[in-house]
Scaffold this motif. Sequence first.
Motif, PDB file in Angstrom:
ATOM      1  N   GLY A 233       0.917  -1.252   0.051  1.00 40.90           N
ATOM      2  CA  GLY A 233       0.017  -0.048   0.083  1.00 40.90           C
ATOM      3  C   GLY A 233       0.920   1.238   0.065  1.00 40.90           C
ATOM      4  O   GLY A 233       1.935   1.129   0.327  1.00 40.90           O
ATOM      5  N   GLY A 234       0.194   2.372  -0.306  1.00 35.48           N
ATOM      6  CA  GLY A 234       0.933   3.582  -0.368  1.00 35.48           C
ATOM      7  C   GLY A 234       1.633   3.867  -1.582  1.00 35.48           C
ATOM      8  O   GLY A 234       2.589   4.481  -1.364  1.00 35.48           O
ATOM      9  N   THR A 235       1.355   3.092  -2.670  1.00 34.44           N
ATOM     10  CA  THR A 235       1.881   3.186  -4.014  1.00 34.44           C
ATOM     11  C   THR A 235       2.115   4.752  -4.402  1.00 34.44           C
ATOM     12  O   THR A 235       2.872   5.254  -5.049  1.00 34.44           O
ATOM     13  CB  THR A 235       1.688   2.469  -4.922  1.00 34.44           C
ATOM     14  N   ALA A 236       1.199   5.476  -4.065  1.00 38.25           N
ATOM     15  CA  ALA A 236       0.820   6.827  -4.428  1.00 38.25           C
ATOM     16  C   ALA A 236       1.908   7.629  -3.739  1.00 38.25           C
ATOM     17  O   ALA A 236       2.306   8.678  -4.480  1.00 38.25           O
ATOM     18  CB  ALA A 236      -0.434   7.473  -3.826  1.00 38.25           C
ATOM     19  N   ASN A 237       2.514   7.245  -2.738  1.00 33.80           N
ATOM     20  CA  ASN A 237       3.486   7.825  -2.354  1.00 33.80           C
ATOM     21  C   ASN A 237       4.998   8.027  -3.075  1.00 33.80           C
ATOM     22  O   ASN A 237       5.628   8.868  -2.992  1.00 33.80           O
ATOM     23  CB  ASN A 237       4.118   7.273  -0.953  1.00 33.80           C
ATOM     24  N   THR A 239       5.038   8.941  -6.055  1.00 33.71           N
ATOM     25  CA  THR A 239       4.903  10.030  -6.900  1.00 33.71           C
ATOM     26  C   THR A 239       5.394  11.374  -6.231  1.00 33.71           C
ATOM     27  O   THR A 239       5.809  12.379  -6.725  1.00 33.71           O
ATOM     28  CB  THR A 239       3.414  10.410  -7.208  1.00 33.71           C
ATOM     29  N   LEU A 253       7.352   0.097  -9.554  1.00 38.89           N
ATOM     30  CA  LEU A 253       6.003  -0.440  -9.623  1.00 38.89           C
ATOM     31  C   LEU A 253       6.025  -1.911 -10.076  1.00 38.89           C
ATOM     32  O   LEU A 253       5.159  -2.579  -9.384  1.00 38.89           O
ATOM     33  CB  LEU A 253       5.123   0.527 -10.458  1.00 38.89           C
TER      34      LEU A 253
END
Lengths: 338, 338
Positions: A233-237, A239, A253
């Motif tokens: 989780g937290g893949t948006a981080n 960016t 990714l």
Amino acid sequence: MLSERRLQVLRAIVQDYVGTEEPVGSKALTERHNLGVSPATVRNDMAALEDEGFIAQPHTSAGRIPTDKGYRLFVDKLAGVKPMTGPERRAIQNFLDGAVDLDDVVARTVRLLAQLTRQVAVVQYPSLTRSTVRHVELLSLAPARVMLVLITDTGRVEQRMVDCPAPFGETSLADLRARLNSRVAGRRFTDVPRLVEDLPEAFEAEDRGTVSTVLSTLLETLVEDNEERLMIGGTANLTRFAHDFPLTIRPVLEALEEQVVLLKLLGEAGDSGMTVKIGHENAYEGLNSTSVVSVGYGSGGEAVAKLGVVGPTRMDYPGTMGAVRAVARYVGQILAES
Amino acid sequence: MLSERRLQVLRAIVQDYVGTEEPVGSKALTERHNLGVSPATVRNDMAALEDEGFIAQPHTSAGRIPTDKGYRLFVDKLAGVKPMTGPERRAIQNFLDGAVDLDDVVARTVRLLAQLTRQVAVVQYPSLTRSTVRHVELLSLAPARVMLVLITDTGRVEQRMVDCPAPFGETSLADLRARLNSRVAGRRFTDVPRLVEDLPEAFEAEDRGTVSTVLSTLLETLVEDNEERLMIGGTANLTRFAHDFPLTIRPVLEALEEQVVLLKLLGEAGDSGMTVKIGHENAYEGLNSTSVVSVGYGSGGEAVAKLGVVGPTRMDYPGTMGAVRAVARYVGQILAES
DNA sequence: TCCTGGCACTCTGTGCGTGCGAGTGCCAGC
DNA sequence: GCTGGCACTCGCACGCACAGAGTGCCAGGA
């Protein structure tokens, strides 16, 4: 050996670079940290640090940035683990306490870790191999079809369909269920094969085939198909590191999607204590510009799985390590209670 | 109403733009498609299409790109669904056939869909509400502790711990198990509450509290805590649209992490047939520059859950729709077999 | 009425030269 | 061994001109 001041200079460089995300020069360094010496002196120290390979300049006449080796020294010698504050601890506990089942525990842990560290969080499900059997349940779904449900001490549940070679009566099934549980309940997975070895012999000839089939499915579930699951989780981080985009983010990714890669990564980390893998120390090429901080967690003294975060080599190591350690500790408590 | 040729021009613009990812001009259009007219004529048509809001220019004197409205018209009127080729169909089937359990089916489906469409794939687990009960199992873990295991017709397994108000004997447990299954096995989830309503009355007074507790936990599992899980994959494909980065990718990653958002998204899609939501048609702001192609799938005639892909509005709609439809069909078959 | 070729216009992207600033390395002096 | 000073090196932002792609419009022709 590096002098004390040079180590301080390295520490200052790492801290500033982590904060500003920009190469740091000698002048800025003396302004932000009171090292008690002039920029010129710092320049000499920097030159020495560069000779040793701890820092590097992206271009001639730019500031310095730490190398993987520099971060390594920083983590090993210069930085402690920053403990969580009281409120943070309470927040962690509150957040995890609401979990209703194992899936929920893992899901909450991932979210929590991602939020605390503002990085990508990885949590491995409690491993089957190191767990013990709580209960094995057998359900007759059709005359020759049995569902096998395996429940572990960590609350994990695995189920398998078993197609029996011959119809299997309810009484035989109950018998098998009872014998099986009396032998394996509370035992470690690794011991199960030995414990059930001679079980078919206790049954009538006509049932032995089915018993063997059920047992081999059980063993498969335990060992062969011992799929280690994990949640991220937290893949948006990712960016947040929008510079080197997308050259950096792409392979990361991809690595995150390949659970095999991640599992191997976690597996390579030391079994006890916290492990920090920095940049090229990670075997997988796509993660060469990231660091992985991981630690084992478990319900008792022993670790049953690992969790950690993946972030840029330029990360706040003390803070990240503190968060990872604290979360692992509380998750262990939660698992022990359930 | 738009003339036939203008529709062709729109189709050509969409196709070229999807292929080249660059605004397309009148000259290039006439060269790549034999429309039988000159660039000047196409320019007039384009001006008309722009007046109607189907295309737009990013800057004065650049080529045109389709608007959401343009894509909408393209999807509704100008493009069919591109069927999968024979080899593709076989590959899909082979890939899905290897699955061992429900988790595996979903995981494989996600991978497959992501690979086929080269976009982000989303697969919802077969929903609990529309499923039927295959079996309910009760296990006594301690005198006053029962584990409830619910098995659905789609192979999904849910388990819950139940802390009983009073110790509950094995015979009572067996009794409850038998009664419970005879009533609910094979029935739809939505019917269960009605079917077990009067069950506590069949038990001794001392057991009624426990029976009620177990039942309410069961109902919770069925309805209240009817968590709709889903799995996503192929997020690395987001990096293929490296232009508008990271402005575009950030909110998308955030949306993908918020399962609630995705579930709502899928929920809004029509129940039957394929749904395509384009750009601003998506309620969630972060997905305003993406399109979502989704379709229901199920073991029988009825859809039990949805799957789909999330990609840029500039996507190959016919191909994507074809892949989504084909995958949904095969997943339905697999579920029906198991 | 519709299509076409031509023409002037508008922008964006790109390449190039320049100046500025941050940072360095080195050296002489304390 | 530390410090201040100085010359040097780049990278980067800025300004500018230019080429190229694309457009809108108009007059002429089927």
